[in-house]
Motif scaffolding. Structure first.
Motif, short mmCIF file in Angstrom:
data_model
loop_
_atom_site.label_atom_id
_atom_site.label_comp_id
_atom_site.label_asym_id
_atom_site.label_seq_id
_atom_site.Cartn_x
_atom_site.Cartn_y
_atom_site.Cartn_z
N PRO A 51 0.84 -1.21 0.00
CA PRO A 51 0.00 0.00 0.00
C PRO A 51 0.87 1.25 0.00
O PRO A 51 2.01 1.21 0.45
CB PRO A 51 -0.77 -0.15 1.32
N THR A 52 0.33 2.36 -0.50
CA THR A 52 1.09 3.60 -0.60
C THR A 52 0.27 4.77 -0.04
O THR A 52 -0.86 5.00 -0.47
CB THR A 52 1.45 3.89 -2.07
N ILE A 53 0.86 5.49 0.92
CA ILE A 53 0.15 6.58 1.58
C ILE A 53 -0.28 7.65 0.60
O ILE A 53 -1.39 8.19 0.69
CB ILE A 53 1.04 7.19 2.70
N SER A 54 0.59 7.98 -0.35
CA SER A 54 0.26 9.05 -1.30
C SER A 54 -0.78 8.61 -2.33
O SER A 54 -1.22 9.42 -3.15
CB SER A 54 1.53 9.52 -2.01
N GLU A 55 -1.18 7.32 -2.31
CA GLU A 55 -2.18 6.81 -3.24
C GLU A 55 -3.35 6.19 -2.49
O GLU A 55 -3.84 5.11 -2.81
CB GLU A 55 -1.55 5.79 -4.20
N THR A 56 -3.82 6.92 -1.46
CA THR A 56 -4.94 6.40 -0.68
C THR A 56 -6.21 6.31 -1.52
O THR A 56 -7.14 5.58 -1.15
CB THR A 56 -5.22 7.29 0.55
N PHE A 57 -6.26 7.03 -2.65
CA PHE A 57 -7.42 6.94 -3.53
C PHE A 57 -7.56 5.53 -4.09
O PHE A 57 -8.68 5.06 -4.34
CB PHE A 57 -7.32 7.96 -4.66
N ILE A 58 -6.43 4.82 -4.29
CA ILE A 58 -6.50 3.44 -4.76
C ILE A 58 -7.08 2.54 -3.67
O ILE A 58 -7.95 1.70 -3.92
CB ILE A 58 -5.10 2.94 -5.19
N ILE A 59 -6.59 2.74 -2.45
CA ILE A 59 -7.12 1.97 -1.32
C ILE A 59 -8.61 2.21 -1.17
O ILE A 59 -9.39 1.28 -0.93
CB ILE A 59 -6.38 2.37 -0.02
N SER A 60 -9.03 3.46 -1.35
CA SER A 60 -10.45 3.81 -1.23
C SER A 60 -11.29 3.10 -2.28
O SER A 60 -12.38 2.60 -2.00
CB SER A 60 -10.62 5.32 -1.35
N GLN A 61 -10.78 3.01 -3.52
CA GLN A 61 -11.54 2.36 -4.58
C GLN A 61 -11.63 0.85 -4.36
O GLN A 61 -12.66 0.23 -4.65
CB GLN A 61 -10.90 2.68 -5.94
N ILE A 62 -10.57 0.26 -3.85
CA ILE A 62 -10.61 -1.17 -3.53
C ILE A 62 -11.61 -1.43 -2.41
O ILE A 62 -12.43 -2.36 -2.48
CB ILE A 62 -9.20 -1.68 -3.13
N ILE A 71 5.51 -4.98 -2.71
CA ILE A 71 4.88 -4.58 -1.45
C ILE A 71 5.66 -3.39 -0.92
O ILE A 71 6.88 -3.44 -0.77
CB ILE A 71 4.90 -5.72 -0.42
N ASN A 72 4.97 -2.31 -0.65
CA ASN A 72 5.61 -1.08 -0.21
C ASN A 72 5.88 -1.14 1.29
O ASN A 72 5.07 -0.71 2.11
CB ASN A 72 4.73 0.13 -0.55
N ASN A 73 7.01 -1.69 1.65
CA ASN A 73 7.34 -1.87 3.07
C ASN A 73 7.66 -0.56 3.79
O ASN A 73 7.68 -0.52 5.02
CB ASN A 73 8.51 -2.85 3.22
N ASN A 74 7.90 0.52 3.03
CA ASN A 74 8.14 1.82 3.67
C ASN A 74 6.86 2.37 4.28
O ASN A 74 6.86 2.90 5.40
CB ASN A 74 8.70 2.82 2.64
N ASP A 75 5.75 2.25 3.56
CA ASP A 75 4.47 2.78 4.04
C ASP A 75 3.65 1.73 4.78
O ASP A 75 2.73 2.08 5.52
CB ASP A 75 3.64 3.32 2.87
N ARG A 76 3.98 0.47 4.58
CA ARG A 76 3.16 -0.60 5.16
C ARG A 76 2.99 -0.49 6.68
O ARG A 76 1.87 -0.63 7.19
CB ARG A 76 3.78 -1.96 4.80
N GLN A 95 -4.47 0.83 -12.41
CA GLN A 95 -4.14 2.17 -11.93
C GLN A 95 -2.84 2.62 -12.60
O GLN A 95 -1.82 1.98 -12.42
CB GLN A 95 -3.98 2.16 -10.41
N PHE A 96 -2.92 3.69 -13.36
CA PHE A 96 -1.82 4.26 -14.15
C PHE A 96 -1.69 3.53 -15.50
O PHE A 96 -1.88 2.32 -15.60
CB PHE A 96 -0.49 4.22 -13.40
N GLY A 97 -1.38 4.32 -16.51
CA GLY A 97 -1.33 3.82 -17.88
C GLY A 97 -0.47 2.60 -18.10
O GLY A 97 -0.91 1.63 -18.75
N THR A 127 -8.84 1.58 -17.18
CA THR A 127 -7.54 2.13 -16.79
C THR A 127 -7.73 3.55 -16.29
O THR A 127 -8.31 4.39 -16.98
CB THR A 127 -6.56 2.15 -17.97
N SER A 128 -7.26 3.81 -15.07
CA SER A 128 -7.27 5.17 -14.52
C SER A 128 -5.92 5.82 -14.76
O SER A 128 -4.89 5.27 -14.38
CB SER A 128 -7.56 5.14 -13.01
N PHE A 129 -5.95 6.98 -15.41
CA PHE A 129 -4.75 7.80 -15.53
C PHE A 129 -4.78 8.84 -14.40
O PHE A 129 -5.85 9.31 -14.00
CB PHE A 129 -4.70 8.50 -16.89
N HIS A 130 -3.60 9.18 -13.89
CA HIS A 130 -3.55 10.08 -12.74
C HIS A 130 -2.68 11.32 -12.93
O HIS A 130 -2.76 12.24 -12.12
CB HIS A 130 -3.09 9.32 -11.50
#
Length: 433
Positions: free
Chosen positions: A21-32, A49-54, A137-139, A160-163
């Motif tokens: 998961p990625t903090i700066s992409e909480t919109f993805i978490i929200s859609q899931i 797996i994003n172990n920095n934000d996990r 998510q992303f092209g 496909t969501s472009f951001h």
């Protein structure tokens, strides 16, 4: 809710993303989360797996469940010999030899197809139940999904969501990027963008207009809301805040320079910056050189819950993003909408899609210049408590009407359901005929 669940029951939506998961992409978490709440099964396919934000996110029960449904694709080894061997081993294990053979077709995928990376790009999709829909998510992740479909791994619709960064290109690279996305735009079913600015970027890259739907990122009004009482604003008390990665595009130096000008004119102002990134040292040095470092507070990366608590404690949100040296600009700026939901008027430089997230003279101001001096008079306007209260009320009302996540979530689920139903009907027609 029940009717939606009955329609969605047992349908599988696969989300393709970069790191999770990625903090700066909480919109993805929200859609899931939205898909799960509406009765869909989900699987998440990530590059890593994003172990920095996990550690900051997985204490959330929903995040933990999402991680249990997350699959990391097998990356292609650098050695061509190892890559070939692993590709054949993987193809045999997953009964995907035909898919591997199709992925090597240079007439469809170009000469680079022969390096076997095409096959590895969708490797996490090989062993799972066949999805009813893929939301990339992303092209570049949309390209992976389309490759999987062309090679027979999946047969479902692809959204496909472009951001933003994924649609940005410099004029000298336009032809190359158009070619890069041509297969995606031809075989992808639908493309979601957060505003008119990003929509035009996709059209310029060759995406058919009729395949594009504008769906802004929504704000949870139950989380982002004003405090029952906020400290009075005035010349002796002005709290600014900015949220975003510390990169040149976000341009937080504008806020520091504006703070310096205001303090030199006797305004007791402070500035909170939330985010992390490579510009941290430059920004701290700037604050020190201007002798305002005591009044600039760097909080680093925070969870959404922490931001929801801290944001409404401030008075004015500074949307400092501008056009960077490569010509890239912000496409929406969800943080501007979140700030207004908390009752904060916004002062924005108005580049890219950020101008659409506020109503000039009603919920905030779009500056006509990126010179910090251009923002001083607007700050003085807002220091008037009567004016501030009106802008604060308007900001919340504007977001409630135009960026309410309950509305955007319903729209997204409707898109899923209609695409799945259309795909099922087409399959049925093929069987009948």
């Amino acid at each position: 809710m029940k009717s939606s669940e009955s329609r969605s029951n047992s349908k599988l939506v696969c989300f393709l993303c970069n790191g999770f998961p990625t903090i700066s992409e909480t919109f993805i978490i929200s859609q899931i989360s939205n898909a799960i709440d509406n009765g869909f099964r989900v699987s998440i396919h990530a590059d890593y797996i994003n172990n920095n934000d996990r550690p900051l996110l997985e204490n959330d029960e929903k995040i933990s469940k999402m991680l249990s449904a997350t699959y990391v694709r097998q990356h292609a080894p650098d050695s061509i010999f190892k890559r070939i061997v692993q590709a054949f081993v993987l193809a045999k294990q997953e009964s995907a030899v035909i898919s591997l053979a199709k992925s090597l077709n240079p007439f469809r995928f170009g000469v680079h197809a022969l390096n076997f990376r095409n096959f590895f790009s969708y490797s996490s999709l090989l062993s799972l139940d066949k999805p009813d829909l893929i939301h990339a998510q992303f092209g570049p992740n949309g390209i992976k999904a389309v490759n999987a479909k062309l090679n027979g791994v999946v047969r479902c619709p692809i959204v496909t969501s472009f951001h933003g960064y994924d649609a940005h290109t410099e004029p000298s690279q336009l032809t190359q990027v158009r070619k890069f996305y041509s297969r995606l735009f031809k075989h992808g079913d639908l493309f979601l963008v957060n505003g008119n600015y990003l929509k035009q970027q996709l059209v310029d890259l060759g995406c058919p207009n009729f395949k594009i739907i504008k769906l802004p990122l929504g704000v949870d009004l139950n989380k982002f809301k004003p405090l029952p009482s906020r400290p009075d604003i005035g010349k002796g008390n002005v709290k600014f805040i900015t949220i975003g990665r510390l990169i040149k595009l976000k341009n937080q130096k504008f806020g520091i320079e504006l703070l310096n000008l205001l303090r030199s004119k006797g305004v007791n102002a402070s500035y909170t910056i939330i985010g992390s990134g490579p510009e941290i040292d430059n920004l701290k040095t700037l604050a020190q050189n201007l002798h305002v470092d005591r009044y600039v507070h760097f909080l680093g990366s925070l969870t959404q819950e922490e931001i929801c608590r801290i944001l409404p404690q401030h008075h004015i949100f500074l949307m400092t993003s501008y056009k960077d040296s490569s010509g890239r600009m912000e496409t929406q700026g969800i943080v501007s909408a979140e700030a207004q939901a908390c009752g904060l008027p916004v002062i924005s430089l108005g580049f890219g899609g950020t101008a659409d997230t506020i109503v000039h003279g009603v919920t905030g101001f779009n500056l006509s210049s990126s010179n910090p001096e251009s923002g001083i008079n607007y700050v003085y306007d807002l220091i008037n408590s009567t004016v501030y209260a009106k802008f604060s009320y308007n900001a919340r009302a504007f977001i409630s009407e135009n960026y309410n996540i309950k509305i955007t979530n319903k729209h997204l689920i409707k898109i899923y359901e209609e695409l799945i139903l259309e795909s099922e009907n087409q399959s049925l027609l093929k069987i009948i005929s």
